[in-house]
Design a protein around this motif. Sequence first.
Motif, mmCIF file in Angstrom:
data_model
loop_
_atom_site.group_PDB
_atom_site.id
_atom_site.type_symbol
_atom_site.label_atom_id
_atom_site.label_comp_id
_atom_site.label_asym_id
_atom_site.label_seq_id
_atom_site.Cartn_x
_atom_site.Cartn_y
_atom_site.Cartn_z
ATOM 1 N N GLY A 54 0.772 -1.237 0.000
ATOM 2 C CA GLY A 54 0.000 0.000 0.000
ATOM 3 C C GLY A 54 0.799 1.281 0.000
ATOM 4 N N LYS A 55 2.131 1.185 0.031
ATOM 5 C CA LYS A 55 2.914 2.422 -0.013
ATOM 6 C C LYS A 55 4.207 2.197 -0.779
ATOM 7 C CE LYS A 55 5.260 1.958 4.418
ATOM 8 N NZ LYS A 55 5.566 2.601 5.685
ATOM 9 N N PHE A 56 4.659 3.244 -1.420
ATOM 10 C CA PHE A 56 5.904 3.207 -2.185
ATOM 11 C C PHE A 56 7.040 3.753 -1.328
ATOM 12 C CE2 PHE A 56 4.551 3.627 -6.957
ATOM 13 C CZ PHE A 56 3.811 2.458 -6.860
ATOM 14 N N SER A 57 8.168 3.085 -1.370
ATOM 15 C CA SER A 57 9.380 3.624 -0.752
ATOM 16 C C SER A 57 9.935 4.695 -1.694
ATOM 17 C CB SER A 57 10.420 2.511 -0.573
ATOM 18 O OG SER A 57 10.893 2.073 -1.845
ATOM 19 N N ASN A 58 10.923 5.439 -1.231
ATOM 20 C CA ASN A 58 11.561 6.430 -2.106
ATOM 21 C C ASN A 58 12.172 5.759 -3.328
ATOM 22 O OD1 ASN A 58 10.823 8.598 -0.567
ATOM 23 N ND2 ASN A 58 12.739 8.687 0.570
ATOM 24 N N GLN A 59 12.722 4.544 -3.142
ATOM 25 C CA GLN A 59 13.287 3.808 -4.274
ATOM 26 C C GLN A 59 12.188 3.386 -5.250
ATOM 27 O OE1 GLN A 59 16.717 3.362 -4.928
ATOM 28 N NE2 GLN A 59 15.781 2.902 -6.900
ATOM 29 N N ASP A 60 11.036 2.958 -4.728
ATOM 30 C CA ASP A 60 9.902 2.597 -5.585
ATOM 31 C C ASP A 60 9.468 3.793 -6.438
ATOM 32 O OD1 ASP A 60 9.752 0.006 -4.482
ATOM 33 O OD2 ASP A 60 8.269 0.640 -2.974
ATOM 34 N N ILE A 61 9.432 4.962 -5.811
ATOM 35 C CA ILE A 61 9.019 6.177 -6.523
ATOM 36 C C ILE A 61 10.024 6.514 -7.614
ATOM 37 C CG2 ILE A 61 8.596 8.662 -6.301
ATOM 38 C CD1 ILE A 61 7.607 7.999 -3.391
ATOM 39 N N SER A 62 11.293 6.443 -7.280
ATOM 40 C CA SER A 62 12.343 6.709 -8.262
ATOM 41 C C SER A 62 12.269 5.709 -9.416
ATOM 42 C CB SER A 62 13.713 6.642 -7.580
ATOM 43 O OG SER A 62 14.732 6.898 -8.502
ATOM 44 N N ASN A 63 12.030 4.436 -9.097
ATOM 45 C CA ASN A 63 11.898 3.408 -10.130
ATOM 46 C C ASN A 63 10.686 3.673 -11.017
ATOM 47 O OD1 ASN A 63 14.123 2.135 -9.047
ATOM 48 N ND2 ASN A 63 12.949 0.519 -8.034
ATOM 49 N N ARG A 64 9.583 4.077 -10.393
ATOM 50 C CA ARG A 64 8.365 4.353 -11.156
ATOM 51 C C ARG A 64 8.597 5.516 -12.117
ATOM 52 N NH1 ARG A 64 2.905 2.716 -11.402
ATOM 53 N NH2 ARG A 64 2.192 3.851 -13.220
ATOM 54 N N LEU A 65 9.235 6.571 -11.634
ATOM 55 C CA LEU A 65 9.559 7.708 -12.496
ATOM 56 C C LEU A 65 10.444 7.243 -13.653
ATOM 57 C CD1 LEU A 65 9.495 10.749 -13.116
ATOM 58 C CD2 LEU A 65 11.447 11.006 -11.546
ATOM 59 N N GLY A 66 11.421 6.418 -13.360
ATOM 60 C CA GLY A 66 12.302 5.888 -14.397
ATOM 61 C C GLY A 66 11.546 5.074 -15.435
ATOM 62 N N THR A 67 10.594 4.288 -14.996
ATOM 63 C CA THR A 67 9.767 3.499 -15.920
ATOM 64 C C THR A 67 8.984 4.405 -16.852
ATOM 65 O OG1 THR A 67 9.576 1.637 -14.390
ATOM 66 C CG2 THR A 67 7.839 1.847 -16.058
ATOM 67 N N GLU A 68 8.405 5.466 -16.312
ATOM 68 C CA GLU A 68 7.617 6.383 -17.144
ATOM 69 C C GLU A 68 8.511 7.078 -18.177
ATOM 70 O OE1 GLU A 68 4.531 6.026 -17.152
ATOM 71 O OE2 GLU A 68 4.341 4.978 -15.242
ATOM 72 N N ILE A 69 9.692 7.490 -17.754
ATOM 73 C CA ILE A 69 10.634 8.143 -18.682
ATOM 74 C C ILE A 69 11.093 7.152 -19.755
ATOM 75 C CG2 ILE A 69 12.926 9.203 -18.833
ATOM 76 C CD1 ILE A 69 12.299 10.393 -15.976
ATOM 77 N N PHE A 70 11.370 5.920 -19.370
ATOM 78 C CA PHE A 70 11.751 4.868 -20.316
ATOM 79 C C PHE A 70 10.631 4.640 -21.343
ATOM 80 C CE2 PHE A 70 11.584 0.470 -21.716
ATOM 81 C CZ PHE A 70 12.880 0.231 -22.148
ATOM 82 N N ASN A 71 9.389 4.530 -20.861
ATOM 83 C CA ASN A 71 8.260 4.292 -21.770
ATOM 84 C C ASN A 71 8.100 5.429 -22.773
ATOM 85 O OD1 ASN A 71 7.637 1.796 -20.734
ATOM 86 N ND2 ASN A 71 6.005 2.545 -19.403
#
Length: 174
Positions: A41-58
């Motif tokens: 139910g919650k994102f760590s700071n690393q999860d958030i950074s990874n998610r941002l990276g995924t969006e930029i990659f896409n």
Amino acid sequence: MKDFFMETNRIGFSKWKDTDLNLSIQLWGDQDVTRFICANGKFSNQDISNRLGTEIFNEKHYHIQYWPIFELASGELIGCCGLRPFKSEANSYEMGIHLCKKYWRMGYAFEASKLVINYGFTVLKAEKLYAGHHPENEASEKLLTKLGFRYIGKNYYEPTGLYHPSYELINDRL
């Protein structure tokens, strides 16, 4: 001022960039936003950074992402809405939306989703769009039904470890 590549009367769509970590924390750092997105139910700071990276990659590889959306009147981040590749079918995409709690129940989800659907069908010439939601997220179920998506069954969603109701919307414009 943000550069918007799509707009309605109330919202503008931008693209995530490497410099948007603070914006991504504002969105995905809120447990009200992430409680239906991942198992704990919650994102760590690393999860958030990874998610941002995924969006930029896409965006770089597929020219799509869950684009950040902003309220035009205030310039504030509303959330994100967009598309990602749907792995099992060519010319099909998955639509998703995450909104900051402050902007729930104001019609922004419907407004943003309609614009993304139109983009998917007219610009990308998608044959189908898919979407799913956490089994307990009744608001998403209502939104997808209102948008015209048709329930097609349940699919396992690894980030939550649950079977999520899944939907499709067929492009009748082709």
